[in-house]
Write a protein that holds these residues in place. Structure first.
Motif, PDB file in Angstrom:
ATOM      1  N   MET A   1       0.835  -1.208   0.000  1.00  0.00           N
ATOM      2  CA  MET A   1       0.000   0.000   0.000  1.00  0.00           C
ATOM      3  C   MET A   1       0.868   1.257   0.000  1.00  0.00           C
ATOM      4  SD  MET A   1      -3.089   1.003  -0.086  1.00  0.00           S
ATOM      5  CE  MET A   1      -4.109   2.433   0.226  1.00  0.00           C
ATOM      6  N   THR A   2       1.971   1.205   0.782  1.00  0.00           N
ATOM      7  CA  THR A   2       2.862   2.357   0.835  1.00  0.00           C
ATOM      8  C   THR A   2       3.477   2.644  -0.522  1.00  0.00           C
ATOM      9  OG1 THR A   2       3.366   1.909   3.152  1.00  0.00           O
ATOM     10  CG2 THR A   2       4.916   3.293   1.942  1.00  0.00           C
ATOM     11  N   GLU A   3       3.874   1.594  -1.248  1.00  0.00           N
ATOM     12  CA  GLU A   3       4.478   1.779  -2.565  1.00  0.00           C
ATOM     13  C   GLU A   3       3.472   2.378  -3.543  1.00  0.00           C
ATOM     14  OE1 GLU A   3       7.613   1.969  -5.045  1.00  0.00           O
ATOM     15  OE2 GLU A   3       7.617   1.363  -2.933  1.00  0.00           O
ATOM     16  N   ARG A   4       2.227   1.959  -3.462  1.00  0.00           N
ATOM     17  CA  ARG A   4       1.205   2.530  -4.339  1.00  0.00           C
ATOM     18  C   ARG A   4       0.996   4.005  -4.041  1.00  0.00           C
ATOM     19  NH1 ARG A   4      -3.698  -1.987  -4.438  1.00  0.00           N
ATOM     20  NH2 ARG A   4      -2.518  -3.659  -5.460  1.00  0.00           N
ATOM     21  N   GLU A   5       0.964   4.356  -2.773  1.00  0.00           N
ATOM     22  CA  GLU A   5       0.785   5.761  -2.405  1.00  0.00           C
ATOM     23  C   GLU A   5       1.972   6.589  -2.855  1.00  0.00           C
ATOM     24  OE1 GLU A   5      -1.902   7.125  -1.377  1.00  0.00           O
ATOM     25  OE2 GLU A   5      -2.921   5.200  -1.312  1.00  0.00           O
ATOM     26  N   ARG A   6       3.180   6.017  -2.792  1.00  0.00           N
ATOM     27  CA  ARG A   6       4.357   6.740  -3.262  1.00  0.00           C
ATOM     28  C   ARG A   6       4.242   7.035  -4.759  1.00  0.00           C
ATOM     29  NH1 ARG A   6       9.757   7.288  -1.849  1.00  0.00           N
ATOM     30  NH2 ARG A   6       9.557   5.924  -0.041  1.00  0.00           N
ATOM     31  N   VAL A   7       3.781   6.061  -5.527  1.00  0.00           N
ATOM     32  CA  VAL A   7       3.610   6.268  -6.963  1.00  0.00           C
ATOM     33  C   VAL A   7       2.569   7.354  -7.225  1.00  0.00           C
ATOM     34  CG1 VAL A   7       2.813   5.195  -9.102  1.00  0.00           C
ATOM     35  CG2 VAL A   7       4.340   3.940  -7.573  1.00  0.00           C
ATOM     36  N   ARG A   8       1.462   7.287  -6.491  1.00  0.00           N
ATOM     37  CA  ARG A   8       0.426   8.318  -6.665  1.00  0.00           C
ATOM     38  C   ARG A   8       0.952   9.695  -6.270  1.00  0.00           C
ATOM     39  NH1 ARG A   8      -2.968   4.141  -4.014  1.00  0.00           N
ATOM     40  NH2 ARG A   8      -4.130   3.036  -5.651  1.00  0.00           N
ATOM     41  N   ASP A   9       1.759   9.739  -5.219  1.00  0.00           N
ATOM     42  CA  ASP A   9       2.343  11.017  -4.815  1.00  0.00           C
ATOM     43  C   ASP A   9       3.234  11.584  -5.906  1.00  0.00           C
ATOM     44  OD1 ASP A   9       1.056  10.707  -2.430  1.00  0.00           O
ATOM     45  OD2 ASP A   9       2.829  10.113  -1.288  1.00  0.00           O
ATOM     46  N   LEU A  10       4.033  10.725  -6.522  1.00  0.00           N
ATOM     47  CA  LEU A  10       4.907  11.169  -7.605  1.00  0.00           C
ATOM     48  C   LEU A  10       4.100  11.750  -8.762  1.00  0.00           C
ATOM     49  CD1 LEU A  10       7.573   8.301  -7.707  1.00  0.00           C
ATOM     50  CD2 LEU A  10       7.991  10.693  -7.145  1.00  0.00           C
ATOM     51  N   LEU A  11       3.012  11.084  -9.119  1.00  0.00           N
ATOM     52  CA  LEU A  11       2.176  11.576 -10.223  1.00  0.00           C
ATOM     53  C   LEU A  11       1.542  12.917  -9.867  1.00  0.00           C
ATOM     54  CD1 LEU A  11       0.468   8.234 -11.301  1.00  0.00           C
ATOM     55  CD2 LEU A  11       2.109   9.564 -12.635  1.00  0.00           C
ATOM     56  N   CYS A  12       1.023  13.033  -8.649  1.00  0.00           N
ATOM     57  CA  CYS A  12       0.386  14.282  -8.239  1.00  0.00           C
ATOM     58  C   CYS A  12       1.378  15.442  -8.238  1.00  0.00           C
ATOM     59  CB  CYS A  12      -0.225  14.129  -6.847  1.00  0.00           C
ATOM     60  SG  CYS A  12      -1.646  13.030  -6.750  1.00  0.00           S
ATOM     61  N   VAL A  13       2.532  15.224  -7.626  1.00  0.00           N
ATOM     62  CA  VAL A  13       3.538  16.284  -7.546  1.00  0.00           C
ATOM     63  C   VAL A  13       4.078  16.622  -8.931  1.00  0.00           C
ATOM     64  CG1 VAL A  13       5.823  16.862  -6.643  1.00  0.00           C
ATOM     65  CG2 VAL A  13       4.143  15.732  -5.176  1.00  0.00           C
ATOM     66  N   ALA A  14       4.268  15.615  -9.772  1.00  0.00           N
ATOM     67  CA  ALA A  14       4.779  15.868 -11.118  1.00  0.00           C
ATOM     68  C   ALA A  14       3.820  16.740 -11.920  1.00  0.00           C
ATOM     69  CB  ALA A  14       5.015  14.541 -11.841  1.00  0.00           C
ATOM     70  N   ILE A  15       2.534  16.480 -11.804  1.00  0.00           N
ATOM     71  CA  ILE A  15       1.549  17.300 -12.513  1.00  0.00           C
ATOM     72  C   ILE A  15       1.576  18.725 -11.998  1.00  0.00           C
ATOM     73  CG2 ILE A  15      -0.930  17.653 -12.838  1.00  0.00           C
ATOM     74  CD1 ILE A  15      -1.220  14.611 -12.922  1.00  0.00           C
ATOM     75  N   LEU A 141      11.781  13.825  -4.014  1.00  0.00           N
ATOM     76  CA  LEU A 141      10.617  13.153  -3.443  1.00  0.00           C
ATOM     77  C   LEU A 141      10.813  11.642  -3.411  1.00  0.00           C
ATOM     78  CD1 LEU A 141       7.740  13.304  -2.336  1.00  0.00           C
ATOM     79  CD2 LEU A 141       6.906  13.233  -4.696  1.00  0.00           C
ATOM     80  N   ALA A 142      11.406  11.087  -4.469  1.00  0.00           N
ATOM     81  CA  ALA A 142      11.630   9.644  -4.511  1.00  0.00           C
ATOM     82  C   ALA A 142      12.653   9.204  -3.478  1.00  0.00           C
ATOM     83  CB  ALA A 142      12.083   9.229  -5.913  1.00  0.00           C
ATOM     84  N   ALA A 143      13.636  10.052  -3.180  1.00  0.00           N
ATOM     85  CA  ALA A 143      14.670   9.705  -2.210  1.00  0.00           C
ATOM     86  C   ALA A 143      14.207   9.889  -0.775  1.00  0.00           C
ATOM     87  CB  ALA A 143      15.919  10.554  -2.461  1.00  0.00           C
ATOM     88  N   ARG A 144      13.129  10.592  -0.573  1.00  0.00           N
ATOM     89  CA  ARG A 144      12.652  10.882   0.778  1.00  0.00           C
ATOM     90  C   ARG A 144      11.891   9.692   1.343  1.00  0.00           C
ATOM     91  NH1 ARG A 144       7.933  13.345   2.963  1.00  0.00           N
ATOM     92  NH2 ARG A 144       8.368  14.759   4.699  1.00  0.00           N
ATOM     93  N   PRO A 145      12.136   9.331   2.619  1.00  0.00           N
ATOM     94  CA  PRO A 145      11.343   8.245   3.223  1.00  0.00           C
ATOM     95  C   PRO A 145       9.863   8.587   3.204  1.00  0.00           C
ATOM     96  CG  PRO A 145      13.243   8.793   4.590  1.00  0.00           C
ATOM     97  CD  PRO A 145      13.165   9.846   3.538  1.00  0.00           C
TER      98      PRO A 145
END
Length: 237
Positions: A1-15, A141-145
């Motif tokens: 679940m954490t990995e999925r949220e990280r991916v969603r966070d990346l997409l949101c921030v990238a947009i 963002l990807a490097a951050r815990p």
């Protein structure tokens, strides 16, 4: 679940970063280009809406590179992949020849004048610069815990990006000179505004739905037991 949220966070921030970075390039173009009275705000709108697509491409590139788990040694790989994702389309377009002239009645640049210093300057300022900004933010963002609070923050950034896209045509067109020219030039402004709204509405809706889902999920989590319940033995009845 954490990995999925990280991916969603990346997409949101990238947009959100894409809207800011490429929107800023479009705003700079709109402000500095002279003799462009009929649709001076259009590069601003086009840049912001284009930033949504390019930001998503940068985020997808990061997700592919870090699919098996992020490692410290992969930071340059993440940065380079994000940069390629954000700058690939603009680079390919520049290699196909000079862009359409933004000056009224200006002749298009010939290949002799375009390929060389002119193309490099255009690529560095309008393609590479926003792609670097987007890549740096995504790499950090990807490097951050991962922390739960960052999902709320990234969703809020997506909401702000959607609001900006919806408000931009109204605000920019009111500040820029009144649209003049023939029907095709006036329609260019209409299409730029519609493009912002068409892209901005789903961005805003997704941001609102994700924020609502995160808040509901957090409220449904069981509360942590108090220290006395954890460490103190129960008294016999």
């Amino acid at each position: 679940m954490t990995e999925r949220e990280r991916v969603r966070d990346l997409l949101c921030v990238a947009i959100a970063i894409g809207v800011v970075a490429w929107g800023a390039i479009g705003a700079w173009t709109a402000i500095t280009v002279g003799n462009y009275p009929w649709n001076k705000w259009i590069p601003f709108a086009n840049g912001a809406s284009k930033g949504v697509v390019l930001g998503m491409l940068a985020a997808v590139a990061v997700v592919i590179v870090s699919a098996k788990g992020f490692r410290t040694g992969w930071r340059w790989a993440v940065f380079i992949s994000a940069f390629i994702g954000g700058g690939l389309l603009g680079t390919l377009r520049d290699l196909q020849g000079a862009p359409d002239s933004v000056l009224y009645f200006a002749e298009p640049l010939s290949d002799e004048r375009w390929y060389g210093t002119t193309m490099l300057l255009h690529w560095a300022g309008k393609v590479a610069l926003p792609a670097v900004v987007c890549a740096v933010v995504l790499t950090l963002l990807a490097a951050r815990p991962y922390r739960q609070g960052q999902s709320i923050a990234s969703s809020a950034a997506l909401i702000l990006a959607g609001i900006a896209l919806l408000a931009l045509p109204v605000v920019a067109s009111s500040l820029a000179p009144e649209i003049q020219g023939n029907g095709e030039q006036v329609n260019a402004g209409i299409w730029a505004g519609l493009r912002c709204w068409i892209i901005g509405i789903p961005v805003l809706v997704v941001g609102l739905l994700r924020t609502l889902f995160l808040l509901i999920s957090r409220s449904e989590l069981p509360s942590a037991p108090s220290p006395s319940e954890v460490f103190l033995p129960r008294q016999p009845l």
